[in-house]
Design a protein around this motif. Sequence first.
Motif, PDB file in Angstrom:
ATOM      1  N   GLU A 141      -3.056  19.618   7.469  1.00  0.00           N
ATOM      2  CA  GLU A 141      -3.758  20.518   6.252  1.00  0.00           C
ATOM      3  C   GLU A 141      -3.286  21.338   6.001  1.00  0.00           C
ATOM      4  N   GLU A 142      -3.060  22.203   6.738  1.00  0.00           N
ATOM      5  CA  GLU A 142      -2.883  23.275   5.658  1.00  0.00           C
ATOM      6  C   GLU A 142      -1.608  22.925   4.529  1.00  0.00           C
ATOM      7  N   MET A 143      -0.186  23.080   4.855  1.00  0.00           N
ATOM      8  CA  MET A 143       0.797  21.853   4.074  1.00  0.00           C
ATOM      9  C   MET A 143      -0.206  21.113   2.686  1.00  0.00           C
ATOM     10  N   TYR A 144      -1.249  20.237   2.768  1.00  0.00           N
ATOM     11  CA  TYR A 144      -1.886  19.835   1.909  1.00  0.00           C
ATOM     12  C   TYR A 144      -2.102  20.712   1.521  1.00  0.00           C
ATOM     13  N   ARG A 145      -2.913  22.097   1.355  1.00  0.00           N
ATOM     14  CA  ARG A 145      -4.474  22.670   0.643  1.00  0.00           C
ATOM     15  C   ARG A 145      -2.635  22.890  -0.327  1.00  0.00           C
ATOM     16  N   LEU A 146      -1.742  23.572   0.795  1.00  0.00           N
ATOM     17  CA  LEU A 146      -0.678  24.311  -0.370  1.00  0.00           C
ATOM     18  C   LEU A 146       0.057  23.551  -1.270  1.00  0.00           C
ATOM     19  N   LEU A 147      -0.055  22.294  -1.227  1.00  0.00           N
ATOM     20  CA  LEU A 147       1.204  21.610  -1.703  1.00  0.00           C
ATOM     21  C   LEU A 147       0.057  20.581  -3.261  1.00  0.00           C
TER      22      LEU A 147
ATOM     23  N   ARG B 118      -9.361  10.557  11.717  1.00  0.00           N
ATOM     24  CA  ARG B 118      -8.151  11.709  11.341  1.00  0.00           C
ATOM     25  C   ARG B 118      -6.871  11.340  12.486  1.00  0.00           C
ATOM     26  N   ASP B 119      -6.237  10.335  11.590  1.00  0.00           N
ATOM     27  CA  ASP B 119      -5.228   9.833  12.949  1.00  0.00           C
ATOM     28  C   ASP B 119      -4.005  10.485  13.407  1.00  0.00           C
ATOM     29  N   GLU B 120      -4.459  11.240  14.310  1.00  0.00           N
ATOM     30  CA  GLU B 120      -2.835  11.674  15.003  1.00  0.00           C
ATOM     31  C   GLU B 120      -1.985  11.405  14.628  1.00  0.00           C
ATOM     32  N   ARG B 121      -1.357  10.351  15.282  1.00  0.00           N
ATOM     33  CA  ARG B 121      -0.312   9.671  15.113  1.00  0.00           C
ATOM     34  C   ARG B 121       0.184   9.921  14.046  1.00  0.00           C
ATOM     35  N   ILE B 122      -0.163   9.992  13.034  1.00  0.00           N
ATOM     36  CA  ILE B 122       0.961  10.383  11.771  1.00  0.00           C
ATOM     37  C   ILE B 122       1.828  11.304  11.906  1.00  0.00           C
ATOM     38  N   PRO B 123       0.858  13.163  11.586  1.00  0.00           N
ATOM     39  CA  PRO B 123       1.399  14.010  11.457  1.00  0.00           C
ATOM     40  C   PRO B 123       2.282  14.283  12.762  1.00  0.00           C
ATOM     41  N   ASN B 124       2.399  13.828  14.082  1.00  0.00           N
ATOM     42  CA  ASN B 124       2.747  13.687  14.912  1.00  0.00           C
ATOM     43  C   ASN B 124       4.046  12.858  15.360  1.00  0.00           C
ATOM     44  N   ALA B 125       4.027  11.936  14.158  1.00  0.00           N
ATOM     45  CA  ALA B 125       5.369  10.702  13.815  1.00  0.00           C
ATOM     46  C   ALA B 125       6.667  11.626  13.366  1.00  0.00           C
TER      47      ALA B 125
ATOM     48  N   ASP C 125       0.954  -1.288   0.411  1.00  0.00           N
ATOM     49  CA  ASP C 125       0.088  -0.099   0.060  1.00  0.00           C
ATOM     50  C   ASP C 125       1.141   0.732   0.219  1.00  0.00           C
ATOM     51  N   GLY C 126       0.753   1.973  -1.196  1.00  0.00           N
ATOM     52  CA  GLY C 126       1.345   3.085  -1.402  1.00  0.00           C
ATOM     53  C   GLY C 126       1.253   4.130  -0.208  1.00  0.00           C
ATOM     54  N   GLU C 127       0.166   4.626   0.365  1.00  0.00           N
ATOM     55  CA  GLU C 127      -0.188   5.255   0.894  1.00  0.00           C
ATOM     56  C   GLU C 127      -0.837   4.872   2.769  1.00  0.00           C
ATOM     57  N   ASP C 128       0.039   3.781   2.846  1.00  0.00           N
ATOM     58  CA  ASP C 128       0.110   4.211   4.108  1.00  0.00           C
ATOM     59  C   ASP C 128       1.581   4.111   4.753  1.00  0.00           C
ATOM     60  N   ALA C 129       1.012   4.992   6.159  1.00  0.00           N
ATOM     61  CA  ALA C 129       2.331   5.314   6.166  1.00  0.00           C
ATOM     62  C   ALA C 129       3.599   4.805   6.777  1.00  0.00           C
ATOM     63  N   ARG C 130       3.296   3.706   7.881  1.00  0.00           N
ATOM     64  CA  ARG C 130       4.188   3.234   8.251  1.00  0.00           C
ATOM     65  C   ARG C 130       4.952   2.260   7.357  1.00  0.00           C
ATOM     66  N   THR C 131       3.899   1.265   5.525  1.00  0.00           N
ATOM     67  CA  THR C 131       4.977   1.218   5.226  1.00  0.00           C
ATOM     68  C   THR C 131       5.624   2.100   4.788  1.00  0.00           C
ATOM     69  N   LEU C 132       5.472   3.332   3.631  1.00  0.00           N
ATOM     70  CA  LEU C 132       6.286   4.806   3.489  1.00  0.00           C
ATOM     71  C   LEU C 132       7.615   4.936   4.376  1.00  0.00           C
ATOM     72  N   PHE C 133       6.710   4.618   5.495  1.00  0.00           N
ATOM     73  CA  PHE C 133       8.204   5.161   6.160  1.00  0.00           C
ATOM     74  C   PHE C 133       9.251   3.905   6.474  1.00  0.00           C
TER      75      PHE C 133
ATOM     76  N   ARG D 275       0.566  12.436   2.756  1.00  0.00           N
ATOM     77  CA  ARG D 275      -0.268  11.512   2.211  1.00  0.00           C
ATOM     78  C   ARG D 275      -1.151  10.473   2.504  1.00  0.00           C
ATOM     79  N   SER D 276      -0.506   9.770   3.627  1.00  0.00           N
ATOM     80  CA  SER D 276      -1.347   8.519   4.285  1.00  0.00           C
ATOM     81  C   SER D 276      -2.714   9.521   5.246  1.00  0.00           C
ATOM     82  N   TYR D 277      -2.380  10.321   6.286  1.00  0.00           N
ATOM     83  CA  TYR D 277      -2.848  11.335   7.113  1.00  0.00           C
ATOM     84  C   TYR D 277      -4.482  12.291   5.778  1.00  0.00           C
ATOM     85  N   MET D 278      -4.227  12.171   4.128  1.00  0.00           N
ATOM     86  CA  MET D 278      -5.273  12.692   3.888  1.00  0.00           C
ATOM     87  C   MET D 278      -5.961  11.837   3.639  1.00  0.00           C
ATOM     88  N   ARG D 279      -5.154  10.800   3.434  1.00  0.00           N
ATOM     89  CA  ARG D 279      -6.040   9.697   2.653  1.00  0.00           C
ATOM     90  C   ARG D 279      -6.889   8.956   3.940  1.00  0.00           C
TER      91      ARG D 279
END
Lengths: 252, 555
Positions: free
Chosen positions: B441-447, B425-432, B369-377, B413-417
């Motif tokens: 979300e602001e960064m997502y909006r800009l990017l 909203r899995d806050e653990r992802i941005p916190n990590a 899964d190319g949008e899963d945070a742990r796989t990507l990390f 990527r995975s937080y927005m998915r």
Amino acid sequence: MNTLPIILWVAIPYASIAVFIVGHMWRYRYDKFGWTTRSSQTYENRLLRWGSPMFHLGILMVLAGHVVGLLIPREWLYAIGISEETYHFGATTLGTLAAALTLTGFAILIYRRRTVGPVFLATTTMDKVMYVFLGATMLFGTLATIVFQVFGSGFQYRETISPWIRSILGFQPQPELMADVPLLFQLHVLTAFALFALWPFTRLVHVFSAPVGYLFRPYIVYRSRDDGRGAQAPQRGWEAIKTPDPDRLHKL
Amino acid sequence: MKVMAQMSMIMNLDKCIGCHTCSVTCKQAWTNRTGVEYVWFNNVETRPGVGYPRGYEDQEKWGGGWVRTKRGRLKLRSGGRLAKLARIFSNPTLPEIQDYYEPWTYDYDMLLNAPKGQQVPVARPKSLLTGKNMKISWSANWDDNLGGSLETMQDDPILKKMSEEVKAEFEKAFMFYLPRICEHCLNPSCVASCPSGAMYKRAEDGIVLVDQDQCRGWRMCVSGCPYKKVYFNHRTGKAEKCTMCYPRIEVGLPTVCSETCVGRLRYLGLVFYDADRVAEAAAVEDDKALLQAQRDIILDPHDPEVIEAARREGIPDDWIEGAQRSPIWKLMQYEVALPLHPEYRTMPMVWYIPPLSPVVDVVTGSGNDGEDARTLFAAIDKLRIPIAYLAELFTAGDIGPVDAALRRLAAMRSYMRGISIDNERDERIPNAVGMTGTQMEEMYRLLAIAKYEERYVIPSAHNEQAHELEEMACSLDFDGGPGMGGAGPFGSSSGPAVPVAVENFHILADRQTADRPSTPGRVNLMNWDGNGSADGLFPPTAGPVRKTGKRKDPS
């Protein structure tokens, strides 16, 4: 006195000097954008790497030699202990060396200019005319040195040509000094003055852009949008706004 | 503290599809002239690849940028003032035109006008330097999409720095595009190399420009720039470079490359920096510390002290506001943007968001899964090679900042998915990755949303002086004046500058009739702008016909 010496040794030099000075002023005002070395190094570097430094360093030595030989009276040199023999030896050896460097460099550059396609295409008519006169001046100068200084008994140009050129620059022309100068020296002088008259209209103007100021300025240059105007005067009707003169306002 | 404003750009490499629209529109706007045929102010390179000009990143060879001396001072890599003057007659590190490529055109006209014969006529390539037939063997993007790269790849200066293992690994291709313009550096080595003092950095917005009237063609800037983004116009004998489209920027418009970017990956905006600390930051000892040093001299435009100092320097309030809204400042804050080759010590101001896509491609290619945070990390941890390559480009080889930037992109990527698909909203992802959900979300909006007015925040220049508009007033003075109609007496483009309006009129007229290698008197329809009737366009008529413009009435 005959007219010919006056034309050759007074009129032509002054006309040439006048064209040289006024021409540069005109060119600088009219054609700042065209004022460049027009380097062709991006086209070809193998020959230029040798030819250009040889020519340029040689011609700078030649220039220095001419300043010492023509502009400095020999009495001054005697005064600091440079006798006639020392001078003659120094001038002839260094001069021959400089001439060899310059001419070799020049030959390489001309060969390159003719044989490398893009370089040849970038050569203007003015360039070609200039090369003829530059080449002729250098050739006559070198021949005169070889014939009279190296193999001959040594021609005392510091008794004739040097005072004459100083008389020209001092606005007290003495054309009679040039009367008995050997033909090769005379030709050298005349082609040189023709070259001076051409100078402002050729790429040689880059000589006056020698970037000496680079040694003294800070590395990073900042400019403001407003002062980028340079020497360009504001166009008619668009001069910067000035405070009105109160007196004139009153009259209105 | 001396606050100065800098107009800068950030490019989001993840979005670049390598379409070259930026290059083409830039070329049309700026370098479609004789003398700069080989010049691309904007070019797009495929990496890994040798770049344009070939292998420009090899500073051992080209001598661009600065180096730190043992005494901790900066010195130009190819030598200081005296060394520069000593080499002025022949610059040993100047690229030849062949290092870029020999420009060419095709004899298109032959297709229409070839005499009847046995063979189908072909349009042969003609060199624009010599006019002779030539064999095309290189160009500005010859190894585009890794084409032919097995031949040239070993010349990539970045790959050369990396280990043997990496070169072997290259077969499992990773690839991305790197669009490049002038970096408009804070410590520009081209400006420092110019013997004439014709190059300068604009005090208002930091754009680096060449004064065409003062340039004497000593060509030291070309070799001084480590990015090889100053070019030598071989017709006029003057240096030219990317102007950051300053006439557009001044009126609040984005550059041509940004405006036409189909991927909408370019961001333009102001940043404030402390000009007093530039030299110090550029001279830190460790190459890998340069990124942090540069980040440190960028000033927070919300800081009251900075605002106060900016006002003292005469920076207008709308510019301060522009700096506060600047997408550049925001992306630098998220620490996802990185400068290109900070180790050249020029403090470049066009930054890049490194591409996550090589990583995602590997993950999805392996069926994960190319949008899963742990796989990507995990993948970021494992894919040392692409990341080491990116680090050589953007951080002088320091993996850390690249790693951090990619992790933030992966987390986004995975937080927005999670938000849009799973509605959680899995806050653990941005916190990590050290961010909050809101920031993410602001960064997502800009990017990702990347609205036009958020990508480009360009306060227009302050142009109160009426005489700045002088060109509008005098164009008629030039009708028939000197400099009209192309080459002056001292070679091409000599004479005073021609006002843009007049110049365009003549360029249009010339263009319709100029390009006709084999049949004089015929018009190249490619160049016909639809106005006027050029000679040979229509069958002859009784009445006299002007070269361009309306036909005269015979009566």
